[in-house]
Enzyme design. Structure first.
Site, PDB file in Angstrom:
ATOM      1  N   HIS A   1     -73.072 -18.726   3.725  1.00  0.00           N
ATOM      2  CA  HIS A   1     -72.791 -19.669   2.631  1.00  0.00           C
ATOM      3  C   HIS A   1     -73.516 -19.572   1.301  1.00  0.00           C
ATOM      4  CE1 HIS A   1     -70.741 -21.642   5.901  1.00  0.00           C
ATOM      5  NE2 HIS A   1     -69.966 -22.462   5.040  1.00  0.00           N
TER       6      HIS A   1
ATOM      7  N   LEU B   1     -59.280 -30.953 -15.168  1.00  0.00           N
ATOM      8  CA  LEU B   1     -59.548 -29.853 -15.939  1.00  0.00           C
ATOM      9  C   LEU B   1     -59.143 -30.011 -17.401  1.00  0.00           C
ATOM     10  CD1 LEU B   1     -59.895 -26.634 -15.517  1.00  0.00           C
ATOM     11  CD2 LEU B   1     -57.535 -26.441 -16.069  1.00  0.00           C
TER      12      LEU B   1
ATOM     13  N   ARG C   1     -63.401 -21.289 -21.581  1.00  0.00           N
ATOM     14  CA  ARG C   1     -63.487 -22.042 -20.282  1.00  0.00           C
ATOM     15  C   ARG C   1     -63.978 -21.208 -19.163  1.00  0.00           C
ATOM     16  NH1 ARG C   1     -58.328 -25.199 -19.371  1.00  0.00           N
ATOM     17  NH2 ARG C   1     -57.526 -23.152 -18.735  1.00  0.00           N
TER      18      ARG C   1
ATOM     19  N   LYS D   1     -62.783 -24.378 -13.372  1.00  0.00           N
ATOM     20  CA  LYS D   1     -61.318 -23.854 -12.960  1.00  0.00           C
ATOM     21  C   LYS D   1     -61.692 -22.648 -11.867  1.00  0.00           C
ATOM     22  CE  LYS D   1     -56.965 -22.576 -15.085  1.00  0.00           C
ATOM     23  NZ  LYS D   1     -56.088 -23.195 -14.514  1.00  0.00           N
TER      24      LYS D   1
ATOM     25  N   TYR E   1     -61.014 -18.722 -12.394  1.00  0.00           N
ATOM     26  CA  TYR E   1     -60.033 -17.864 -12.874  1.00  0.00           C
ATOM     27  C   TYR E   1     -59.391 -18.745 -14.293  1.00  0.00           C
ATOM     28  CZ  TYR E   1     -56.547 -21.727 -11.443  1.00  0.00           C
ATOM     29  OH  TYR E   1     -55.905 -22.912 -11.339  1.00  0.00           O
TER      30      TYR E   1
ATOM     31  N   GLU F   1     -54.651 -36.232 -13.397  1.00  0.00           N
ATOM     32  CA  GLU F   1     -53.648 -34.943 -14.059  1.00  0.00           C
ATOM     33  C   GLU F   1     -52.656 -34.592 -13.210  1.00  0.00           C
ATOM     34  OE1 GLU F   1     -56.034 -31.519 -14.797  1.00  0.00           O
ATOM     35  OE2 GLU F   1     -57.388 -31.921 -13.072  1.00  0.00           O
TER      36      GLU F   1
HETATM   37  N1  PDD Z   1     -53.170 -24.307 -14.729  1.00  0.00           N
HETATM   38  N2  PDD Z   1     -54.537 -29.102 -14.836  1.00  0.00           N
HETATM   39  C1  PDD Z   1     -54.674 -28.269 -13.821  1.00  0.00           C
HETATM   40  C2  PDD Z   1     -55.148 -28.666 -12.670  1.00  0.00           C
HETATM   41  C3  PDD Z   1     -54.237 -26.839 -14.043  1.00  0.00           C
HETATM   42  O1  PDD Z   1     -54.114 -26.273 -13.052  1.00  0.00           O
HETATM   43  C4  PDD Z   1     -53.763 -26.559 -15.380  1.00  0.00           C
HETATM   44  C5  PDD Z   1     -53.317 -25.152 -15.676  1.00  0.00           C
HETATM   45  C6  PDD Z   1     -53.768 -27.556 -16.664  1.00  0.00           C
HETATM   46  C7  PDD Z   1     -53.357 -27.177 -17.958  1.00  0.00           C
HETATM   47  O2  PDD Z   1     -54.440 -26.493 -18.484  1.00  0.00           O
HETATM   48  P1  PDD Z   1     -54.100 -25.339 -19.670  1.00  0.00           P
HETATM   49  O3  PDD Z   1     -53.223 -26.256 -20.709  1.00  0.00           O
HETATM   50  O4  PDD Z   1     -55.339 -24.918 -20.129  1.00  0.00           O
HETATM   51  O5  PDD Z   1     -53.041 -24.399 -19.219  1.00  0.00           O
HETATM   52  C8  PDD Z   1     -54.360 -28.619 -16.092  1.00  0.00           C
HETATM   53  C9  PDD Z   1     -52.654 -23.179 -14.703  1.00  0.00           C
HETATM   54  C10 PDD Z   1     -51.481 -22.887 -15.339  1.00  0.00           C
HETATM   55  C11 PDD Z   1     -52.571 -22.453 -13.178  1.00  0.00           C
HETATM   56  O6  PDD Z   1     -53.298 -22.767 -12.338  1.00  0.00           O
HETATM   57  O7  PDD Z   1     -51.719 -21.664 -13.219  1.00  0.00           O
END
Ligand code: PDD
Length: 279
Positions: free
Chosen positions: A102, A203, A52, A147, A33, A179
């Site tokens: 699976h 991520l 990405r 992701k 996603y 993170e």
């Molecule tokens: N998440 N790390 C994780 C685990 C994340 O889920 C996200 C963003 C980020 C930040 O990435 P970016 O700058 O590309 O938004 C880092 C989104 C917003 C979500 O899952 O809703």
């Protein structure tokens, strides 16, 4: 104004957007996603998010059904139909519908969905005062760079956040900060911005990359390396980056005050230059 849904090539009312109970996303979390937000109605960093999405899909050997140009067309159409002042765009590709097994077959047709919902940016007062975070063990799998819709560890971490009435969970793997549960984490040590390196443990955030670039253009040095949980507590500044949080100061972690308990000067500078970048 409507929440917009898009499913396998067609725009439909959100309530009518349905997928099969045998979709592999539902049964296995077998999908990827993206989350993109708009600024003044314009999707931000769409190219980086779609790049990405391609990388995540390729890592799972998932057929990416649309080119970036096609995705861009669908996203712009969705944003136009929703007509919100600001929107949060959610894209998801799963491996599609198949009897539960699976292992997957090569000819599965991916299920592609998108929603466009109203986005409420963080209140400016939250940006100004900063937020509180807690640490929790990073129990995720070894490919956090993908992701994937498999977000159980993040779900559990965010539930802890809710129960603790803080803003974000900072994930710690073997004593090292990776993170946030929905954001990247940066610390300032002696004037240098330090954040975990790209790789399987984090991520690679779109906002993270922009903020590292902005730091360099502001003459602030950066280092991509892990910091320990104790370095986090003693950092001069801590901040989060992400699509939904932008650049957001963390002023307390696990109840311990960071710096002087207010957003620090480097965080403020980077937040301001991020704001002018998106403006
Ligand atoms: N998440 N790390 C994780 C685990 C994340 O889920 C996200 C963003 C980020 C930040 O990435 P970016 O700058 O590309 O938004 C880092 C989104 C917003 C979500 O899952 O809703």
């Amino acid at each position: 104004m409507p929440n917009v849904a898009f499913i396998n090539g067609a725009f439909v009312p959100l309530a009518d957007a349905k997928v099969s109970i045998e979709d592999r996303g539902f049964q296995f979390g077998d999908g990827v996603y993206e989350v993109i937000r708009t600024y003044k109605g314009c999707p931000f960093s769409i190219e980086a998010h779609l790049a990405r999405l391609d990388r995540s899909a390729a890592a799972l050997d998932l057929t990416q059904p649309y080119s970036r140009a096609e995705w861009t067309g669908h996203i712009l159409e969705g944003v136009k139909r929703a007509a919100y002042p600001e929107a949060k765009i959610y894209l998801q590709i799963t491996r599609g519908v198949a009897p539960r097994d699976h292992a997957y077959s090569d000819d599965a047709t991916p299920t592609v969905v998108m929603t466009v919902r109203e986005f409420h940016p963080l209140d400016r007062s939250v940006q100004a005062t900063g937020v509180e975070a807690m640490t929790t063990e990073d129990i995720r799998w070894g490919r956090c760079d993908i992701k994937s819709v498999n977000l159980l560890a993040n779900v559990l971490a965010r539930q802890q956040v809710k129960q603790a009435r803080v803003f974000e969970a900072i994930l710690v793997n073997s004593g090292l900060v990776t993170e946030g549960a929905v954001s990247n984490v940066m610390v300032v040590q002696g004037g240098t911005v330090v954040t975990a390196p790209e790789g399987p443990r984090i991520l690679s955030g779109v906002t993270r990359a922009i903020v590292l670039d902005l730091a360099l253009s502001e003459g602030v040095s950066t280092q991509e390396r892990f910091v320990s949980q104790s370095d986090l507590y003693t950092a001069d500044e801590v901040f989060l980056t992400g699509t939904t949080v932008e650049v957001l100061a963390v002023i307390r972690v696990d109840g311990k005050v960071i710096g002087d308990g207010r957003p620090g000067p480097i965080t403020q500078r980077l937040a301001a230059s991020f704001a002018s970048r998106v403006g």
